[in-house]
Design a protein around this motif. Structure first.
Motif, mmCIF file in Angstrom:
data_model
loop_
_atom_site.group_PDB
_atom_site.id
_atom_site.type_symbol
_atom_site.label_atom_id
_atom_site.label_comp_id
_atom_site.label_asym_id
_atom_site.label_seq_id
_atom_site.Cartn_x
_atom_site.Cartn_y
_atom_site.Cartn_z
ATOM 1 N N LEU A 259 -27.014 7.074 -3.397
ATOM 2 C CA LEU A 259 -26.103 8.208 -3.536
ATOM 3 C C LEU A 259 -25.738 8.799 -2.176
ATOM 4 N N VAL A 260 -26.724 9.005 -1.309
ATOM 5 C CA VAL A 260 -26.435 9.676 -0.038
ATOM 6 C C VAL A 260 -25.763 8.751 0.973
ATOM 7 N N THR A 261 -25.779 7.444 0.730
ATOM 8 C CA THR A 261 -25.138 6.507 1.666
ATOM 9 C C THR A 261 -23.869 5.874 1.093
ATOM 10 N N SER A 262 -23.568 6.112 -0.183
ATOM 11 C CA SER A 262 -22.446 5.444 -0.834
ATOM 12 C C SER A 262 -21.106 5.930 -0.298
ATOM 13 N N PRO A 263 -20.175 5.015 0.004
ATOM 14 C CA PRO A 263 -18.820 5.428 0.356
ATOM 15 C C PRO A 263 -17.985 5.773 -0.866
ATOM 16 N N LEU A 264 -18.511 5.475 -2.058
ATOM 17 C CA LEU A 264 -17.764 5.677 -3.299
ATOM 18 C C LEU A 264 -18.113 6.972 -4.009
ATOM 19 N N CYS A 265 -19.284 7.528 -3.709
ATOM 20 C CA CYS A 265 -19.765 8.727 -4.398
ATOM 21 C C CYS A 265 -20.254 9.736 -3.371
ATOM 22 N N GLU A 266 -20.417 10.979 -3.801
ATOM 23 C CA GLU A 266 -20.930 12.003 -2.911
ATOM 24 C C GLU A 266 -21.976 12.854 -3.629
ATOM 25 N N PRO A 267 -23.058 13.235 -2.920
ATOM 26 C CA PRO A 267 -24.048 14.128 -3.512
ATOM 27 C C PRO A 267 -23.545 15.562 -3.493
ATOM 28 N N LEU A 268 -23.785 16.278 -4.579
ATOM 29 C CA LEU A 268 -23.401 17.683 -4.661
ATOM 30 C C LEU A 268 -24.604 18.606 -4.516
ATOM 31 N N ALA A 269 -25.774 18.142 -4.934
ATOM 32 C CA ALA A 269 -27.011 18.909 -4.781
ATOM 33 C C ALA A 269 -28.184 17.979 -5.025
ATOM 34 N N LEU A 270 -29.312 18.246 -4.366
ATOM 35 C CA LEU A 270 -30.529 17.477 -4.547
ATOM 36 C C LEU A 270 -31.655 18.429 -4.945
ATOM 37 N N LEU A 271 -32.570 17.921 -5.769
ATOM 38 C CA LEU A 271 -33.735 18.692 -6.198
ATOM 39 C C LEU A 271 -34.964 17.821 -6.033
ATOM 40 N N ALA A 272 -35.959 18.324 -5.315
ATOM 41 C CA ALA A 272 -37.161 17.550 -5.032
ATOM 42 C C ALA A 272 -38.402 18.334 -5.401
ATOM 43 N N ALA A 273 -39.408 17.639 -5.908
ATOM 44 C CA ALA A 273 -40.727 18.232 -6.080
ATOM 45 C C ALA A 273 -41.308 18.476 -4.689
ATOM 46 N N ALA A 274 -42.120 19.524 -4.576
ATOM 47 C CA ALA A 274 -42.626 19.929 -3.265
ATOM 48 C C ALA A 274 -43.351 18.798 -2.546
ATOM 49 N N ASP A 275 -44.077 17.978 -3.294
ATOM 50 C CA ASP A 275 -44.829 16.913 -2.643
ATOM 51 C C ASP A 275 -43.985 15.671 -2.351
ATOM 52 N N ARG A 276 -42.681 15.732 -2.620
ATOM 53 C CA ARG A 276 -41.795 14.596 -2.363
ATOM 54 C C ARG A 276 -40.761 14.895 -1.279
ATOM 55 N N GLY B 268 -29.140 2.163 -9.114
ATOM 56 C CA GLY B 268 -28.133 2.725 -8.225
ATOM 57 C C GLY B 268 -26.973 1.817 -7.899
ATOM 58 N N ALA B 269 -26.954 0.588 -8.425
ATOM 59 C CA ALA B 269 -25.858 -0.333 -8.117
ATOM 60 C C ALA B 269 -24.513 0.220 -8.572
ATOM 61 N N VAL B 270 -24.512 1.019 -9.628
ATOM 62 C CA VAL B 270 -23.266 1.626 -10.114
ATOM 63 C C VAL B 270 -22.622 2.497 -9.039
ATOM 64 N N LEU B 271 -23.436 3.069 -8.159
ATOM 65 C CA LEU B 271 -22.928 4.002 -7.155
ATOM 66 C C LEU B 271 -22.330 3.309 -5.937
ATOM 67 N N ILE B 272 -22.559 2.002 -5.801
ATOM 68 C CA ILE B 272 -22.074 1.289 -4.619
ATOM 69 C C ILE B 272 -21.157 0.119 -4.964
ATOM 70 N N THR B 273 -20.940 -0.132 -6.251
ATOM 71 C CA THR B 273 -20.080 -1.230 -6.699
ATOM 72 C C THR B 273 -18.740 -0.674 -7.168
ATOM 73 N N PRO B 274 -17.625 -1.051 -6.564
ATOM 74 C CA PRO B 274 -16.327 -0.532 -7.010
ATOM 75 C C PRO B 274 -16.048 -0.933 -8.455
ATOM 76 N N PHE B 275 -15.571 0.024 -9.250
ATOM 77 C CA PHE B 275 -15.212 -0.307 -10.625
ATOM 78 C C PHE B 275 -14.031 0.546 -11.064
ATOM 79 N N ALA B 276 -13.329 0.050 -12.082
ATOM 80 C CA ALA B 276 -12.187 0.760 -12.649
ATOM 81 C C ALA B 276 -12.161 0.487 -14.139
ATOM 82 N N ARG B 277 -11.609 1.435 -14.880
ATOM 83 C CA ARG B 277 -11.527 1.299 -16.335
ATOM 84 C C ARG B 277 -10.086 1.035 -16.761
ATOM 85 N N LEU B 278 -9.925 0.045 -17.634
ATOM 86 C CA LEU B 278 -8.613 -0.295 -18.164
ATOM 87 C C LEU B 278 -8.200 0.679 -19.264
#
Length: 290
Positions: A68-85, A194-204
């Motif tokens: 998500l954070v490296t994809s040229p096709l998508c953008e992160p809007l917010a992240l949530l992490a557990a304190a130990d992560r 995460g492949a969906v976030l980096i593979t170009p796709f379109a819907r007919l």
């Protein structure tokens, strides 16, 4: 659902931040109340799966968030992490520029926000930067291209598996018919790692003439079907090949099969069906390496 435009802008860094926090490649905001409006997009994740997210999606786990954070096709809007992560989140973000706010909560608070024990401890809300038209997407591909076409796939596990295989074997784009399920559904994203976030796709569109579109763009259409006239192993793909996969059971419609070359995967006697995700793995491996 809170529109993306209402995500809070990150405040200036507090000069009193701890040494550990200052070492992170982002500023994090602690969350102690599950009802905090800033984490509303993460609230009751499974319920949101059913009602939709207005063009946004949930990404969970390290691998998916890295995409998500490296994809040229998508953008992160917010992240949530557990304190130990938080440290692990910093590692996977690395030196990537991150404009999205990062929220941090103790595990119990994060579980209460999400609505179930979220053992991965890392979540993101994202959206696609654009949803291209099928013709426009095909036009961007080179003189040699491999495209996967999915028709009538209603199972999110199968959709995720198809996209995972597409990424693994270097498929240039995926086309989905109007009846196939959403690749950006949380479970499909998770199964695809995460492949969906980096593979170009379109819907007919429902009225689209798939075969005419492929022919106009110079693609040879080949369908994987148990009734295929040729074994997959003997099929030599064209420079631009579009391979069609249908739903288990009904398979591809007869009108599509009539307009395609048809190939089959030989199986033991008395058995003629494979899971469509498995079929796509076998088929794409051959087409990419033939």
């Amino acid at each position: 659902m809170t529109p993306a435009s209402t995500f809070p802008v990150r405040p200036p860094r507090d000069s009193s931040a701890s040494t550990q926090e200052a070492a992170l490649p982002f500023q994090s905001t602690p969350i102690s109340d599950p009802a905090d409006p800033r984490v509303e997009p993460f609230l009751q994740v499974r319920e949101r799966d059913l009602v939709g997210r207005r063009g946004m999606f949930i990404a969970e786990g390290e691998v998916v968030l890295r995409h998500l954070v490296t994809s040229p096709l998508c953008e992160p809007l917010a992240l949530l992490a557990a304190a130990d992560r938080v440290g692990r989140l910093a590692e996977l973000i690395g030196d990537q520029a991150l404009d999205a706010p990062v929220y941090v909560a103790e595990q119990a608070v994060m579980d209460a926000i999400v609505g179930f024990p979220i053992h991965r401890g890392l979540l993101g809300v994202g959206r696609r930067r654009a949803a291209p038209e099928p013709e426009d997407l095909l036009t961007t591909l080179g003189r040699e291209a491999l495209v996967a076409v999915v028709h009538g796939i209603g199972n999110h596990d199968n959709m995720g598996g198809l996209f995972r295989n597409a990424a693994a074997f270097g498929v240039d784009a995926v086309l989905l018919d109007a009846t196939s399920c959403d690749p950006l559904y949380r479970k499909a994203i998770r199964v695809s790692v995460g492949a969906v976030l980096i593979t170009p796709f379109a819907r007919l569109a429902s009225e689209a003439d798939l075969l005419s579109l492929l022919i106009a763009q110079g693609f040879e259409a080949v369908a994987l079907t148990p009734s295929g006239t040729q074994d997959l192993a003997t099929y030599a793909p064209a420079a631009k090949t579009a391979v069609l996969f249908g739903a288990e059971g009904p398979g591809l419609p007869s009108e599509l099969l009539r307009g395609c070359k048809t190939v089959r995967i030989p199986m033991a006697g008395g058995f003629d069906s494979l899971n469509v995700a498995t079929t796509s793995g076998i088929g794409l491996h051959h087409l990419r390496n033939a």
